[in-house]
Design an enzyme around this catalytic site. Structure first.
Site, short mmCIF file in Angstrom:
data_model
loop_
_atom_site.label_atom_id
_atom_site.label_comp_id
_atom_site.label_asym_id
_atom_site.label_seq_id
_atom_site.Cartn_x
_atom_site.Cartn_y
_atom_site.Cartn_z
N GLU A 108 0.80 -1.23 0.00
CA GLU A 108 0.00 0.00 0.00
C GLU A 108 0.84 1.28 0.00
O GLU A 108 0.44 2.28 -0.58
CB GLU A 108 -0.93 0.01 1.22
CG GLU A 108 -2.08 -0.97 1.16
CD GLU A 108 -3.20 -0.51 0.24
OE1 GLU A 108 -3.13 0.62 -0.28
OE2 GLU A 108 -4.13 -1.29 0.00
N SER A 115 -29.54 -27.81 51.76
CA SER A 115 -28.66 -28.21 52.87
C SER A 115 -27.24 -27.69 52.75
O SER A 115 -26.39 -28.08 53.55
CB SER A 115 -28.62 -29.75 52.94
OG SER A 115 -29.89 -30.28 53.23
#
Length: 708
Positions: free
Chosen positions: A88, A348
């Site tokens: 690029e 419990s």
């Protein structure tokens, strides 16, 4: 001839002068633009939630639906970065935002070809275009991009400009930035990319919509081939390597963004909505394994039944995994609801803390015998789950078998309010209806608690009685010092040793983890909580809407999932803490007489000859003065009296009907302390005091005792 040469020389001079003037003017313009460059606005990126090692758990899209993840060049494959710059903008690190040679090349290509072949835009110019609303490809728009690029170069380093490109580059649809693209097309972060993957990511931003691999894979493949061919011709890569990359398949579907620990991530974002980056305590590999287990197990459960996990580090209290259901989008199982924080009846699972307080007070030992027989407390008559009774059993066996009657008898001795206050002062308050005070039913699940808090309680037992959590964020200051004292170290060790002997579920090996199960009233909630020396895992199974699931109990529905969770996480569970020095490792016959059999007298003796603590009274608040002991006045009792401070023997005094004795004792520090006196036949009396420092107000005790 001479005139012609003169004219030519004059023309060349004029051209040179014009060129110099143009160059000088351009330079002056560039200098002026750089000097007047405005600040660069902050870039809005997606909110990210990461795990304890910085691994992405869940990103959140921007308000307009775009995925734009912040990108650090150091966290992106170097090969991709090199390919990007080479393809690029090869003079990226040399120019000041505009590359004159690239512009001349683009202009020449347009003149020769009659069309735009390349735009001559630098990476900085592309960033300038992406940061501002798109404009047409006119000369005026190009000039504005050039000016903005020069301004960016004046304010930012090359690394910062590259960072912006990595976050802004378009990759089709609502995907922006290399990280979002790599996750969407390859399902991974861009730290390690193949040559084919890197080339595709370089090619897509040039025409992101027409080259989308999920919609036009042929165009994406041609674009990738073009990038590979050019870089191969220019000698960046060997021909065989390029050829191999050309044959790699193109991804033909877009993947969903990560959504690991979805509820924990959503909670983190909700708690601090202004942050863009949240680091929480979740461990991504453990979270992944438990989410997979949840999805597998949900397929075997009934319709509308869900499950949840919480895993904590025992020492720090950090939440290592949090799973609620198998799919956040599953409306049938309330997938959007965080069930780890839903208030439910714990069944419990609070029983161990009753035993822990009894151990701490010195009124019971794991080998103390206790009666499991029918008993009535006014109108309340507790019964065991199987409606049967075991007779005389050791306390450890009563806990391992989850017998209800011994638990309620011990709770009466230690006090329901004291249990609630102890849990509350350690940071784990119980949820009761407004105006209701804790009663004996608390020990059997007659109270509300969530899975996260329950895991924190058990992690405190595993950590020698010190609770440190739960803690969910790493990006916050830790407070609380070494933790909150839930139980004494000895009591916590007794509990852990008793629970590691709990019978394992069918087809599982016993003795691998200490655990407890629970089932709420009406088969609405099934629980299993277990720990080894490093971690605690809590499991809940049930319907999110609270409806009963007939026959669902903790031992059969939740315990097997708990054992499977440990098996998927560790090959061998970590050993539990060693025995504290003060622990009594003895059989029943070797215990002191008052500890051999519980139940002949409980709490304050109703018999005239039982011991009574005359001073200090229960609930008193006394000031501690250095080097000044406090008196303990005792009357009554049979034979010699044993005095315990928080369950640890302190001394002995003479006793007997009609006698009175005074023992002076020195508090170890400030805070709450329980004094217990036991006579030779097991009669006992206890008081709970608050020892305060000289500067502390005496009225501070009430809020702590209430657990607020």
């Amino acid at each position: 001839m001479s005139a012609a040469r003169t004219a030519l020389a004059r023309g060349a001079g004029i051209a040179l002068l014009g060129g110099l003037l143009l160059a000088g003017g351009t330079y002056a313009w560039v200098v002026g633009v750089r000097a007047a460059a405005p600040p660069v606005p902050a870039l809005a990126t997606s909110v990210e939630v990461v795990d304890r090692e910085g691994r992405l758990l869940r990103p959140f899209a921007l308000p307009d639906g775009r995925w734009r993840l912040a990108a650090d060049p150091a966290e992106v494959d170097r090969r991709y970065l090199d390919m990007l710059v080479a393809y690029e903008d090869r003079r990226f690190y040399l120019h000041v935002g505009v590359d004159p040679l690239a512009l001349l090349r683009a202009a020449g290509q347009m003149l020769l070809g009659g069309r735009i072949v390349s735009g001559g835009s630098t990476l900085t110019m592309q960033v300038a275009r992406l940061m501002e609303p798109r404009e047409g490809r006119s000369l005026a728009a190009k000039l504005r991009q050039m000016r903005r690029a020069i301004e960016l170069e004046a304010r930012l380093s090359k690394r910062e400009i590259l960072t912006l490109y990595l976050a802004l580059a378009p990759f089709g649809g609502n995907i922006e930035g290399v990280r979002a693209a790599s996750l969407a097309y390859f399902g991974k972060e861009p730290r390690r990319l193949t040559l084919a993957e890197a080339a595709l990511l370089v090619a897509l931003p040039q025409a992101p919509e027409s080259r989308r691999p999920d919609r036009n894979p042929a165009a994406a493949e041609r674009a990738r081939a073009q990038v590979l061919a050019r870089l191969g011709v220019e000698g960046f890569y060997d021909t065989p390597e390029v050829a191999f990359a050309q044959r790699a398949p193109i991804p033909t579907r877009r993947l969903a963004m990560p959504m690991l620990a979805a509820h924990a991530a959503q909670t983190a974002r909700t708690e601090r909505p202004s942050l863009l980056w949240h680091q929480i305590t979740i461990d991504a590999p453990a979270q992944t394994r438990l989410e997979e287990l949840a999805r597998e197990r949900l397929r075997t459960l009934g319709p509308h039944v869900s499950l949840a996990f919480v895993m904590l580090d025992n020492a720090s209290g950090e939440v290592l995994a949090r799973v609620s259901g198998g799919d956040p989008l599953d409306a049938g199982r309330a997938g959007a609801v965080d069930l780890t924080r839903a208030i439910r009846s714990p069944g419990s699972t609070l029983k161990p803390f009753i035993y822990g307080l009894a151990f701490e007070d010195g009124i019971a030992h794991p080998d103390t015998l206790i009666e499991d027989r029918p008993v009535r407390f006014g109108a309340y008559r507790p019964r065991n789950f199987d409606r049967d009774y075991q007779g005389t059993v050791p306390v450890r066996q009563a806990l391992q078998l989850s017998l209800n009657v011994p638990a309620v008898v011990l709770l009466q001795a230690v006090g329901p309010q004291r249990l609630a206050s102890r849990l509350g002062s350690a940071g784990f308050g119980l949820h009761l209806p407004p105006g209701e005070v804790p009663g004996l039913a608390v020990g059997l699940g007659g109270v509300g608690m969530n899975l996260e808090a329950l895991a924190g309680l058990y992690a405190g037992v595993a950590n020698g009685g010190l609770a440190n959590g739960p803690r969910s964020r790493l990006d916050e200051e830790v407070t609380g010092g070494e933790g909150w004292r839930l139980l004494s170290e000895v009591a916590a060790w007794y509990l852990a040793q008793a629970m590691i002997g709990t019978p394992a579920p069918k087809n599982e090996r016993a003795g691998r983890i200490a655990f407890k199960t629970g089932t709420s009233y009406g088969y609405r909630d099934a629980w299993a909580v277990g720990f080894d020396g490093r971690r605690t895992i809590a499991v809940w199974v049930g319907r999110p809407d609270g409806q009963p699931v007939p026959g669902m109990i903790g031992r059969e529905a939740a315990a097997p999932i708990l054992f499977e969770a440990f098996a998927r996480l560790v090959t061998r569970p970590a050993p539990l803490k060693p025995a504290p020095r003060e622990a009594i490792e003895a059989r029943n016959a070797q215990l002191p007489p008052p500890l051999r059999h519980f139940g002949r007298s409980v709490g304050r003796s109703s018999r005239a000859e039982g011991p009574r603590i005359a001073f200090p009274p229960d609930g008193a608040s006394l000031e501690r003065v250095a080097d000044e002991p406090l008196p303990l006045k005792v009357s009554g009792g049979v034979g010699g009296l044993t005095v315990l401070v928080d369950g640890i023997p302190y001394g002995r005094v003479a006793g007997g009907a009609g006698t009175a004795a005074t023992l002076f004792w020195q508090p170890a520090g400030t805070g709450f302390v329980r004094l217990t006196v036991i006579d030779a036949v097991g009669n006992s009396d206890s008081v709970v005091l608050r020892i305060r420092g000289p500067q502390e107000p005496s009225g501070a005790a009430a809020s702590v005792l209430s657990g607020r």
